[in-house]
Design a protein around this motif. Structure first.
Motif, PDB file in Angstrom:
ATOM      1  N   LYS A 230       0.731  -1.221   0.195  1.00  0.00           N
ATOM      2  CA  LYS A 230       0.051   0.123   0.032  1.00  0.00           C
ATOM      3  C   LYS A 230       0.953   1.202   0.097  1.00  0.00           C
TER       4      LYS A 230
ATOM      5  N   TRP B 124       0.814   5.712   0.614  1.00  0.00           N
ATOM      6  CA  TRP B 124       0.246   6.906   1.214  1.00  0.00           C
ATOM      7  C   TRP B 124       1.193   8.151   0.486  1.00  0.00           C
TER       8      TRP B 124
ATOM      9  N   TYR C 130       5.547   4.259   1.029  1.00  0.00           N
ATOM     10  CA  TYR C 130       4.873   2.709   0.680  1.00  0.00           C
ATOM     11  C   TYR C 130       5.204   2.038   1.832  1.00  0.00           C
TER      12      TYR C 130
END
Length: 220
Positions: free
Chosen positions: A208, A210, A214
């Motif tokens: 994921k 942001w 990572y």
């Protein structure tokens, strides 16, 4: 002005947690996410590289209070703050804290079920990381894994620029090359994953992200 890595964090201990949680996009999400990506079985062994005050461990111990964690950090003050959060875990050995550089400290082989590092490794070169990651890979049990949550350069050009600027500042301040100085030199996420694969990790993938931060999972 560049500061030695340990002194930089010692001097900012009081405001460190608020800065990390409020000053980095997605931090209030990526710390719990990182914790949720670690093993949940009671008594599992986890290594935390650059544990700081343990923002990821705050969330992890809520999920798995019986986990056994070894944390390594350059800052004695950060380790002291972490120990104050979990005195019972330190007393019974569920939290073992080591003051020093994770580059220098030897790791026993096949000792940990998982390892984690959050917002620590973006200060180092590929050449520094490769032997560390090789050592880390050997230190994980079979099918053990490493969760790396960190921020990365958005392009190769930016990556190169960060390293050029660090070298310029060291020359300007007449600093030796063998010290650790606080200056961000993130790799691109692609280059980071290449180093992990070269170190021996068999399955390296992004979980994921942001913005520029990572979460990467690398399996032994």
């Amino acid at each position: 002005m560049l500061e030695k890595m340990d002194l930089f964090f010692e001097n900012r201990l009081k405001e460190y947690e608020e800065h990390m949680l409020s000053g980095i996009e997605g931090a209030r999400e990526f710390y719990p996410f990182t914790a949720s990506s670690l093993p949940e079985n009671a008594g599992c062994e986890v290594l935390d590289l650059g544990c700081g005050t343990g923002l990821e461990l705050d969330a992890y111990f809520l999920r798995n209070p019986q986990a056994r964690v070894t944390g390594i950090d350059l800052s004695e003050g950060m380790l002291g703050a972490l120990a104050e959060k979990f005195p019972e875990k330190c007393a019974d050995g569920r939290l073992r804290l080591i003051h020093g550089s994770y580059f220098d400290i030897p790791f026993p082989e096949e000792a940990w079920d998982a390892a984690v590092s959050v917002e620590s490794l973006h200060h180092f070169t590929r050449g520094q990381k490769l032997p560390l990651y090789r050592k880390l890979c050997r230190a994980l049990k079979e099918n053990g894994f490493f969760i790396l949550t960190d921020y990365f350069a958005e392009s190769e050009e930016l990556e190169e620029e960060y390293f050029r600027e660090l070298e310029r500042l060291k020359r300007e301040q007449k600093l030796p090359d063998d010290g650790f100085y606080h200056y961000d030199t993130p790799l691109t996420v692609e280059h980071e994953m290449e180093v992990l694969r070269k170190a021996g990790f068999s399955d390296v993938r992004i979980l994921k992200n942001w913005a520029a931060t990572y979460a990467v999972r690398a399996v032994r």
